[in-house]
Design a protein around this motif. Structure first.
Motif, PDB file in Angstrom:
ATOM      1  N   GLY A  33      52.521  91.584  87.238  1.00  0.00           N
ATOM      2  CA  GLY A  33      51.457  91.337  88.379  1.00  0.00           C
ATOM      3  C   GLY A  33      51.142  90.067  88.452  1.00  0.00           C
ATOM      4  N   ILE A  34      51.250  89.128  87.368  1.00  0.00           N
ATOM      5  CA  ILE A  34      50.897  87.811  87.389  1.00  0.00           C
ATOM      6  C   ILE A  34      52.000  87.044  88.294  1.00  0.00           C
ATOM      7  CG2 ILE A  34      51.013  85.517  86.205  1.00  0.00           C
ATOM      8  CD1 ILE A  34      49.322  87.046  83.973  1.00  0.00           C
ATOM      9  N   THR A  35      53.287  87.406  88.183  1.00  0.00           N
ATOM     10  CA  THR A  35      54.509  86.847  88.782  1.00  0.00           C
ATOM     11  C   THR A  35      54.465  87.229  90.099  1.00  0.00           C
ATOM     12  OG1 THR A  35      55.674  87.143  86.771  1.00  0.00           O
ATOM     13  CG2 THR A  35      56.992  86.898  88.955  1.00  0.00           C
ATOM     14  N   SER A  36      53.716  88.267  90.634  1.00  0.00           N
ATOM     15  CA  SER A  36      53.538  88.811  91.925  1.00  0.00           C
ATOM     16  C   SER A  36      52.591  87.641  92.718  1.00  0.00           C
ATOM     17  CB  SER A  36      53.381  90.115  92.068  1.00  0.00           C
ATOM     18  OG  SER A  36      54.615  90.824  91.702  1.00  0.00           O
ATOM     19  N   VAL A  37      51.567  87.564  91.955  1.00  0.00           N
ATOM     20  CA  VAL A  37      50.740  86.692  92.458  1.00  0.00           C
ATOM     21  C   VAL A  37      51.326  85.088  92.849  1.00  0.00           C
ATOM     22  CG1 VAL A  37      48.384  85.080  91.943  1.00  0.00           C
ATOM     23  CG2 VAL A  37      48.724  87.570  91.458  1.00  0.00           C
ATOM     24  N   LEU A  38      52.037  84.642  92.161  1.00  0.00           N
ATOM     25  CA  LEU A  38      52.633  83.280  92.026  1.00  0.00           C
ATOM     26  C   LEU A  38      53.601  83.323  93.291  1.00  0.00           C
ATOM     27  CD1 LEU A  38      53.493  82.508  88.114  1.00  0.00           C
ATOM     28  CD2 LEU A  38      51.467  81.602  89.895  1.00  0.00           C
ATOM     29  N   ASP A  39      54.253  84.505  93.357  1.00  0.00           N
ATOM     30  CA  ASP A  39      55.291  84.911  94.320  1.00  0.00           C
ATOM     31  C   ASP A  39      54.574  84.618  95.747  1.00  0.00           C
ATOM     32  OD1 ASP A  39      58.070  86.003  95.225  1.00  0.00           O
ATOM     33  OD2 ASP A  39      56.263  86.990  96.358  1.00  0.00           O
ATOM     34  N   ALA A  40      53.595  85.357  95.739  1.00  0.00           N
ATOM     35  CA  ALA A  40      52.839  85.174  97.144  1.00  0.00           C
ATOM     36  C   ALA A  40      52.172  83.767  97.497  1.00  0.00           C
ATOM     37  CB  ALA A  40      51.563  86.246  97.032  1.00  0.00           C
ATOM     38  N   VAL A  41      51.725  83.000  96.397  1.00  0.00           N
ATOM     39  CA  VAL A  41      51.419  81.665  96.488  1.00  0.00           C
ATOM     40  C   VAL A  41      52.462  80.607  97.003  1.00  0.00           C
ATOM     41  CG1 VAL A  41      50.466  79.529  95.351  1.00  0.00           C
ATOM     42  CG2 VAL A  41      49.279  81.950  94.975  1.00  0.00           C
ATOM     43  N   ILE A  42      53.613  80.913  96.534  1.00  0.00           N
ATOM     44  CA  ILE A  42      54.890  80.061  96.893  1.00  0.00           C
ATOM     45  C   ILE A  42      54.994  80.342  98.173  1.00  0.00           C
ATOM     46  CG2 ILE A  42      57.279  79.642  96.400  1.00  0.00           C
ATOM     47  CD1 ILE A  42      56.501  80.140  93.349  1.00  0.00           C
ATOM     48  N   ARG A  43      55.235  81.459  98.508  1.00  0.00           N
ATOM     49  CA  ARG A  43      55.433  81.925 100.088  1.00  0.00           C
ATOM     50  C   ARG A  43      54.747  81.425 100.866  1.00  0.00           C
ATOM     51  NH1 ARG A  43      59.655  85.740  99.778  1.00  0.00           N
ATOM     52  NH2 ARG A  43      60.024  87.049  97.864  1.00  0.00           N
ATOM     53  N   VAL A  44      53.350  81.685 100.722  1.00  0.00           N
ATOM     54  CA  VAL A  44      52.383  80.708 101.617  1.00  0.00           C
ATOM     55  C   VAL A  44      52.523  79.291 101.661  1.00  0.00           C
ATOM     56  CG1 VAL A  44      49.802  80.491 102.044  1.00  0.00           C
ATOM     57  CG2 VAL A  44      50.744  82.578 101.464  1.00  0.00           C
ATOM     58  N   VAL A  45      52.627  78.569 100.788  1.00  0.00           N
ATOM     59  CA  VAL A  45      52.669  77.285 100.630  1.00  0.00           C
ATOM     60  C   VAL A  45      53.921  76.601 101.345  1.00  0.00           C
ATOM     61  CG1 VAL A  45      53.375  75.259  99.225  1.00  0.00           C
ATOM     62  CG2 VAL A  45      51.623  76.921  98.559  1.00  0.00           C
ATOM     63  N   ALA A  46      55.233  77.613 101.030  1.00  0.00           N
ATOM     64  CA  ALA A  46      56.441  77.333 101.788  1.00  0.00           C
ATOM     65  C   ALA A  46      56.231  77.640 103.550  1.00  0.00           C
ATOM     66  CB  ALA A  46      57.691  78.121 101.182  1.00  0.00           C
ATOM     67  N   ALA A  47      55.525  78.618 103.892  1.00  0.00           N
ATOM     68  CA  ALA A  47      55.442  79.195 105.123  1.00  0.00           C
ATOM     69  C   ALA A  47      54.608  77.794 105.794  1.00  0.00           C
ATOM     70  CB  ALA A  47      55.042  80.392 105.312  1.00  0.00           C
ATOM     71  N   TYR A  48      53.636  77.106 105.368  1.00  0.00           N
ATOM     72  CA  TYR A  48      52.917  76.271 106.042  1.00  0.00           C
ATOM     73  C   TYR A  48      53.190  74.723 105.611  1.00  0.00           C
ATOM     74  CZ  TYR A  48      50.298  80.216 107.682  1.00  0.00           C
ATOM     75  OH  TYR A  48      50.002  81.201 108.725  1.00  0.00           O
ATOM     76  N   THR A  49      54.095  74.435 104.784  1.00  0.00           N
ATOM     77  CA  THR A  49      54.414  73.164 104.642  1.00  0.00           C
ATOM     78  C   THR A  49      55.814  72.759 104.993  1.00  0.00           C
ATOM     79  OG1 THR A  49      55.105  73.655 102.193  1.00  0.00           O
ATOM     80  CG2 THR A  49      52.648  73.027 102.636  1.00  0.00           C
ATOM     81  N   LEU A  50      56.791  73.687 104.737  1.00  0.00           N
ATOM     82  CA  LEU A  50      58.132  73.395 105.172  1.00  0.00           C
ATOM     83  C   LEU A  50      58.402  73.516 106.735  1.00  0.00           C
ATOM     84  CD1 LEU A  50      60.224  75.185 102.333  1.00  0.00           C
ATOM     85  CD2 LEU A  50      59.717  72.882 102.282  1.00  0.00           C
ATOM     86  N   PRO A  51      59.286  72.798 107.217  1.00  0.00           N
ATOM     87  CA  PRO A  51      59.577  72.939 108.774  1.00  0.00           C
ATOM     88  C   PRO A  51      60.032  74.475 108.803  1.00  0.00           C
ATOM     89  CG  PRO A  51      60.820  71.078 107.758  1.00  0.00           C
ATOM     90  CD  PRO A  51      60.156  71.535 106.705  1.00  0.00           C
ATOM     91  N   ILE A  52      59.520  74.787 110.020  1.00  0.00           N
ATOM     92  CA  ILE A  52      59.746  76.317 110.365  1.00  0.00           C
ATOM     93  C   ILE A  52      61.522  76.783 110.257  1.00  0.00           C
ATOM     94  CG2 ILE A  52      59.594  78.160 111.953  1.00  0.00           C
ATOM     95  CD1 ILE A  52      57.123  76.959 113.059  1.00  0.00           C
ATOM     96  N   PRO A  53      62.330  76.131 110.677  1.00  0.00           N
ATOM     97  CA  PRO A  53      63.646  76.674 110.534  1.00  0.00           C
ATOM     98  C   PRO A  53      64.301  76.574 108.976  1.00  0.00           C
ATOM     99  CG  PRO A  53      63.396  74.813 112.225  1.00  0.00           C
ATOM    100  CD  PRO A  53      62.386  74.841 111.258  1.00  0.00           C
ATOM    101  N   VAL A  54      63.540  75.846 108.290  1.00  0.00           N
ATOM    102  CA  VAL A  54      64.021  75.818 106.717  1.00  0.00           C
ATOM    103  C   VAL A  54      63.583  77.244 105.987  1.00  0.00           C
ATOM    104  CG1 VAL A  54      63.891  74.726 104.592  1.00  0.00           C
ATOM    105  CG2 VAL A  54      64.216  73.569 106.891  1.00  0.00           C
ATOM    106  N   VAL A  55      62.300  77.633 106.226  1.00  0.00           N
ATOM    107  CA  VAL A  55      61.676  78.740 105.543  1.00  0.00           C
ATOM    108  C   VAL A  55      62.526  79.919 105.672  1.00  0.00           C
ATOM    109  CG1 VAL A  55      59.423  80.167 105.463  1.00  0.00           C
ATOM    110  CG2 VAL A  55      59.342  77.722 106.421  1.00  0.00           C
TER     111      VAL A  55
END
Length: 220
Positions: A145-167
């Motif tokens: 459960g905790i790992t899945s929360v971290l997974d979601a947070v990392i995905r959101v941060v990556a999606a909105y901070t990295l360049p779109i072609p990198v994600v």
């Protein structure tokens, strides 16, 4: 390599990446390329549900997430909505996983039992007789459960901070890292409980266990 793993690698990782980068090279927009890249995943999830001939909650979640994010992306023209879609699978999964601790058998145990029908009788016997086995699965459920929360947070941060072609290239890396992060504590906790080999032993050993213990006979 099992057929399910091969299908996952081909339909959920390799083909979407090839479609996205191929279409971008041909001049398609990010939204168009990402939308087309979701099609193999939808097919894979639909095939999984059809093969099991029963409701596959994870498969349904994948389909709903993809279709929902696709609709929002088309209406709003925002490619990042499509890039963050996997977070909308991880977060509900995390909530359901942790909530399942209120029930007699936590989600991680019931999920593993469901995908390993040949070991179901052995797992049921251990659950009834061995408190270390029950404690291990409750601890595993907390970690998942905790790992899945971290997974979601990392995905959101990556999606909105990295360049779109990198994600799109980073997303499968996050998936693999999460799978590994979930497997390690699962193995360690079950080994510490002394029940790992009974559940995940080769089939010959399982057959021997069921033959020696009449109560385990009939495992499908």
């Amino acid at each position: 390599m099992t057929r399910d793993r091969l299908r996952f690698l081909v339909f959920d990782i390799a083909t979407p990446l090839a479609l996205y980068y191929g279409l971008r090279a041909l001049g398609a927009s990010n939204v168009t390329a990402l939308l087309v890249g979701t099609v193999p995943g939808l097919i894979s999830a639909a095939v999984s549900i059809a093969r099991r001939r029963r409701t596959d909650l994870l498969g349904v979640a994948v389909i709903v997430s993809m279709l929902g994010s696709a609709a929002v992306a088309v209406l709003g023209g925002d490619a990042r909505v499509l890039l963050v879609r996997n977070a909308w699978i991880s977060l509900p999964f995390a909530g359901i996983t942790l909530w399942s601790l209120r029930h007699p058998q936590p989600l991680c145990y019931t999920f593993t039992r469901a995908i390993m029908p040949r070991r179901a009788a052995v797992m049921d016997r251990l659950w009834d007789e061995d408190p270390r086995f029950r404690h291990a699965w409750r601890s595993i459920t907390v970690i998942w459960g905790i790992t899945s929360v971290l997974d979601a947070v990392i995905r959101v941060v990556a999606a909105y901070t990295l360049p779109i072609p990198v994600v799109p290239a980073v997303d499968p890396v996050i998936t693999v890292a999460t799978i590994v992060a979930l497997q390690i504590p699962t193995i360690v906790l079950l080994r510490r409980s002394g029940t790992w080999h009974e559940v995940f032993a080769p089939r010959r050993r399982v057959a021997s266990l069921t033959a020696d213990d009449p109560g385990v006979g009939g495992a499908g």
